[in-house]
Design a protein around this motif. Structure first.
Motif, PDB file in Angstrom:
ATOM      1  N   GLY A 281      -4.005  -0.091  -5.842  1.00 17.85           N
ATOM      2  CA  GLY A 281      -4.712   0.176  -4.595  1.00 17.85           C
ATOM      3  C   GLY A 281      -5.819   1.176  -4.838  1.00 17.85           C
ATOM      4  O   GLY A 281      -6.309   1.333  -5.958  1.00 17.85           O
TER       5      GLY A 281
ATOM      6  N   TYR B 254       5.696   0.693  -7.301  1.00 16.51           N
ATOM      7  CA  TYR B 254       7.030   0.148  -7.523  1.00 16.51           C
ATOM      8  C   TYR B 254       7.639   0.861  -8.716  1.00 16.51           C
ATOM      9  O   TYR B 254       7.082   0.859  -9.823  1.00 16.51           O
ATOM     10  CB  TYR B 254       6.988  -1.357  -7.775  1.00 16.51           C
ATOM     11  CG  TYR B 254       8.356  -2.001  -7.739  1.00 16.51           C
ATOM     12  CD1 TYR B 254       8.924  -2.384  -6.529  1.00 16.51           C
ATOM     13  CD2 TYR B 254       9.086  -2.208  -8.918  1.00 16.51           C
ATOM     14  CE1 TYR B 254      10.187  -2.965  -6.481  1.00 16.51           C
ATOM     15  CE2 TYR B 254      10.341  -2.786  -8.882  1.00 16.51           C
ATOM     16  CZ  TYR B 254      10.884  -3.162  -7.657  1.00 16.51           C
ATOM     17  OH  TYR B 254      12.135  -3.722  -7.604  1.00 16.51           O
TER      18      TYR B 254
ATOM     19  N   LYS C 132       2.988   8.644   4.336  1.00 16.92           N
ATOM     20  CA  LYS C 132       3.609   8.150   3.103  1.00 16.92           C
ATOM     21  C   LYS C 132       5.108   7.981   3.304  1.00 16.92           C
ATOM     22  O   LYS C 132       5.687   8.533   4.255  1.00 16.92           O
ATOM     23  CB  LYS C 132       3.332   9.099   1.937  1.00 16.92           C
ATOM     24  CG  LYS C 132       3.892  10.494   2.094  1.00 16.92           C
ATOM     25  CD  LYS C 132       3.551  11.338   0.866  1.00 16.92           C
ATOM     26  CE  LYS C 132       4.145  12.728   0.942  1.00 16.92           C
ATOM     27  NZ  LYS C 132       3.865  13.516  -0.263  1.00 16.92           N
TER      28      LYS C 132
ATOM     29  N   TYR D  36       7.339   2.198  -2.655  1.00 13.35           N
ATOM     30  CA  TYR D  36       6.799   3.315  -1.876  1.00 13.35           C
ATOM     31  C   TYR D  36       5.307   3.106  -1.623  1.00 13.35           C
ATOM     32  O   TYR D  36       4.661   2.243  -2.227  1.00 13.35           O
ATOM     33  CB  TYR D  36       7.045   4.641  -2.605  1.00 13.35           C
ATOM     34  CG  TYR D  36       6.447   4.713  -3.996  1.00 13.35           C
ATOM     35  CD1 TYR D  36       5.193   5.263  -4.228  1.00 13.35           C
ATOM     36  CD2 TYR D  36       7.155   4.222  -5.099  1.00 13.35           C
ATOM     37  CE1 TYR D  36       4.653   5.328  -5.509  1.00 13.35           C
ATOM     38  CE2 TYR D  36       6.633   4.277  -6.375  1.00 13.35           C
ATOM     39  CZ  TYR D  36       5.375   4.835  -6.577  1.00 13.35           C
ATOM     40  OH  TYR D  36       4.846   4.884  -7.842  1.00 13.35           O
ATOM     41  N   TYR D  37       4.761   3.911  -0.713  1.00  9.75           N
ATOM     42  CA  TYR D  37       3.348   3.779  -0.354  1.00  9.75           C
ATOM     43  C   TYR D  37       2.801   5.155   0.007  1.00  9.75           C
ATOM     44  O   TYR D  37       3.540   6.104   0.287  1.00  9.75           O
ATOM     45  CB  TYR D  37       3.168   2.832   0.831  1.00  9.75           C
ATOM     46  CG  TYR D  37       3.684   3.407   2.140  1.00  9.75           C
ATOM     47  CD1 TYR D  37       2.825   4.047   3.027  1.00  9.75           C
ATOM     48  CD2 TYR D  37       5.042   3.327   2.473  1.00  9.75           C
ATOM     49  CE1 TYR D  37       3.301   4.593   4.222  1.00  9.75           C
ATOM     50  CE2 TYR D  37       5.513   3.865   3.649  1.00  9.75           C
ATOM     51  CZ  TYR D  37       4.640   4.496   4.516  1.00  9.75           C
ATOM     52  OH  TYR D  37       5.111   5.045   5.682  1.00  9.75           O
ATOM     53  N   ARG D  38       1.461   5.247   0.036  1.00 13.58           N
ATOM     54  CA  ARG D  38       0.788   6.480   0.470  1.00 13.58           C
ATOM     55  C   ARG D  38      -0.593   6.141   1.013  1.00 13.58           C
ATOM     56  O   ARG D  38      -1.319   5.334   0.423  1.00 13.58           O
ATOM     57  CB  ARG D  38       0.663   7.470  -0.689  1.00 13.58           C
ATOM     58  CG  ARG D  38       0.096   8.830  -0.258  1.00 13.58           C
ATOM     59  CD  ARG D  38      -0.041   9.770  -1.435  1.00 13.58           C
ATOM     60  NE  ARG D  38      -0.638  11.040  -1.026  1.00 13.58           N
ATOM     61  CZ  ARG D  38      -1.135  11.952  -1.858  1.00 13.58           C
ATOM     62  NH1 ARG D  38      -1.085  11.734  -3.173  1.00 13.58           N
ATOM     63  NH2 ARG D  38      -1.665  13.074  -1.405  1.00 13.58           N
TER      64      ARG D  38
ATOM     65  N   GLU E  97       1.518   1.388 -10.026  1.00 13.83           N
ATOM     66  CA  GLU E  97       0.860   1.681  -8.756  1.00 13.83           C
ATOM     67  C   GLU E  97      -0.455   0.919  -8.689  1.00 13.83           C
ATOM     68  O   GLU E  97      -1.120   0.713  -9.708  1.00 13.83           O
ATOM     69  CB  GLU E  97       0.595   3.177  -8.608  1.00 13.83           C
ATOM     70  CG  GLU E  97       1.862   4.017  -8.558  1.00 13.83           C
ATOM     71  CD  GLU E  97       1.591   5.511  -8.496  1.00 13.83           C
ATOM     72  OE1 GLU E  97       2.506   6.263  -8.118  1.00 13.83           O
ATOM     73  OE2 GLU E  97       0.463   5.917  -8.840  1.00 13.83           O
TER      74      GLU E  97
ATOM     75  N   VAL F  42       0.190   1.322  -3.088  1.00 22.52           N
ATOM     76  CA  VAL F  42       1.615   1.034  -3.100  1.00 22.52           C
ATOM     77  C   VAL F  42       2.096   1.155  -4.544  1.00 22.52           C
ATOM     78  O   VAL F  42       1.329   0.939  -5.493  1.00 22.52           O
ATOM     79  CB  VAL F  42       1.933  -0.370  -2.548  1.00 22.52           C
ATOM     80  CG1 VAL F  42       1.581  -0.451  -1.068  1.00 22.52           C
ATOM     81  CG2 VAL F  42       1.189  -1.445  -3.337  1.00 22.52           C
TER      82      VAL F  42
END
Length: 402
Positions: free
Chosen positions: A132, A121, A83, A91-93, A130, A119
């Motif tokens: 995904g 924002y 992450k 950001y992402y995880r 978010e 992902v």
């Protein structure tokens, strides 16, 4: 050392892909070599790329429902997590179980092994989006905890399927109050894989049933509130949600979690209620399907099922680098429209562990734990009670590899 660990993990992952797919890149492939060389050059100047291994293993002595004792070693958890923050807003995880099947499911085209690939924002300190595959925001403190730290889940949380593709909007009007609105798939698979072809729902009484039809909108809708009071000493995790299971069949869930958070003592209490038009958890259906009248060879599912779950957990840091954990669970299950099976099941769970943290700068714990479960049934259900016991000596380590 960090580069070595990262390169080792990439090599292991590439070999695993190569063994399963002839189109993958092996360790000798020039593309993999190029990737490895570039990763080796990375310098840790920012928070864009963080790698963790969530690992838990233990030696176990346990007795089953027949009171037969056995011993074994078990690797309980192995999850790769990556992450980072790509900018101050983006950001992402990613989190993936390395000891679970990688076969893609028919509904979202993700493997069950992939817990999270999302992902987000952050538009401001008060609003973010978010999307995904993510963990549904059901609330409650047992549900919210890293699975690596759980010695034994409650029946309800342990049976839930909650890593789904979808979107979530988070609103934080003040720093201590957060509201999440989320829409996801109800399942990773399509209807036929979840409930089986030729499935029927038992309705009204134990002698009537009707065929199940797929829902046109198999989606989950969740509203979640996370609160903090008195300088974070009191926390809440509450939620309400609706899940589409089949045509005209819905599952409704209520989570009410609250935690007292002191400097050396933390204790939470969760109530979780599930009200199923169709038995999503499957505990009741698995136990009762052979006791009701239904067409031969049909997949039998109970309608109008109600689950209650009460969970409490205490952590006490009674000495430097030591923690005592105590956990209790009480749960009930009922097929509410079938007189014979109303409130027919009670389940008790009790867990105790002593944990030692040998390295202050690492999330590493060595533990000795006892886990007990007891399930009892009403006399008119015709089912026999049972209990199990387990003793574990092991480690839990959230390894910060890069």
């Amino acid at each position: 050392m960090k580069k070595t660990l990262l390169l080792t993990s990439l090599l292991a992952l590439s070999l695993g892909v190569s063994a399963q797919d002839n189109h993958g890149y092996g360790a000798n492939d020039t593309k993999f070599k190029s990737l490895a060389e570039e990763v080796a050059k990375l310098q840790k100047h920012n928070d864009m790329f963080n790698v963790y291994f969530n690992y838990a293993a233990s030696a176990q002595v346990q007795s089953d429902a027949d009171h037969k004792w056995s011993t074994n070693f078990e690797n309980k958890q192995l999850r790769l997590e990556i992450k980072g923050n790509l900018t101050d807003k983006l950001y992402y995880r990613f989190r993936h179980r390395l000891n679970k099947s990688n076969a893609a499911k028919s509904g979202d085209n993700f493997a069950k092994a992939t817990d999270i690939m999302m992902v987000g924002y952050k538009f401001s300190d008060k609003f973010k989006l978010e999307g995904g595959k993510m963990c549904q925001t059901w609330g409650g403190f047992e549900f919210d905890e890293n699975p690596m730290y759980i010695y034994e889940f409650s029946d309800m949380v342990g049976t839930m399927d909650n890593y789904m593709a979808g979107v979530a909007a988070t609103i934080k009007p003040v720093p201590t109050q957060e509201f999440v609105f989320e829409v996801t798939n109800s399942h990773n698979e399509k209807f036929g894989e979840v409930y089986g072809n030729g499935s029927v729902a038992v309705e009204g009484n134990a002698t009537s049933s009707r065929p199940l039809e797929a829902s046109r909108n198999p989606l989950t809708y969740i509203v979640n509130w996370n609160g903090s009071f008195f300088g974070n000493k009191l926390q809440t995790r509450w939620s309400w949600g609706l899940q589409g299971e089949a045509r005209h069949k819905y599952s409704r869930l209520l989570f009410l979690g609250q935690q007292l958070n002191l400097s050396k003592l933390q204790i939470y209490f969760d109530y979780m209620g599930e009200f199923d038009g169709l038995d999503r958890l499957g505990i009741v259906s698995n136990e009762l399907s052979g006791l009701v009248s239904a067409p031969s060879l049909a997949n039998v599912w109970m309608s109008d099922v109600h689950y209650n779950s009460f969970v409490t957990k205490l952590n006490w840091q009674f000495a430097p680098q030591w923690n005592l954990m105590l956990k209790g669970m009480y749960e009930t299950a009922s097929a509410t429209k079938v007189e014979q099976f109303k409130n027919y099941r009670e389940s008790y769970g009790y867990v105790g562990s002593v944990e030692y943290y040998p390295v202050k700068s690492q999330d590493l714990r060595v533990f000795l734990a006892y886990i007990g479960r007891k399930v009892s049934y009403t006399a008119k259900s015709g089912l026999d009670k049972y209990n199990t016991n387990r003793i574990e000596l092991g480690i839990k380590y959230r390894i910060k590899a890069y």
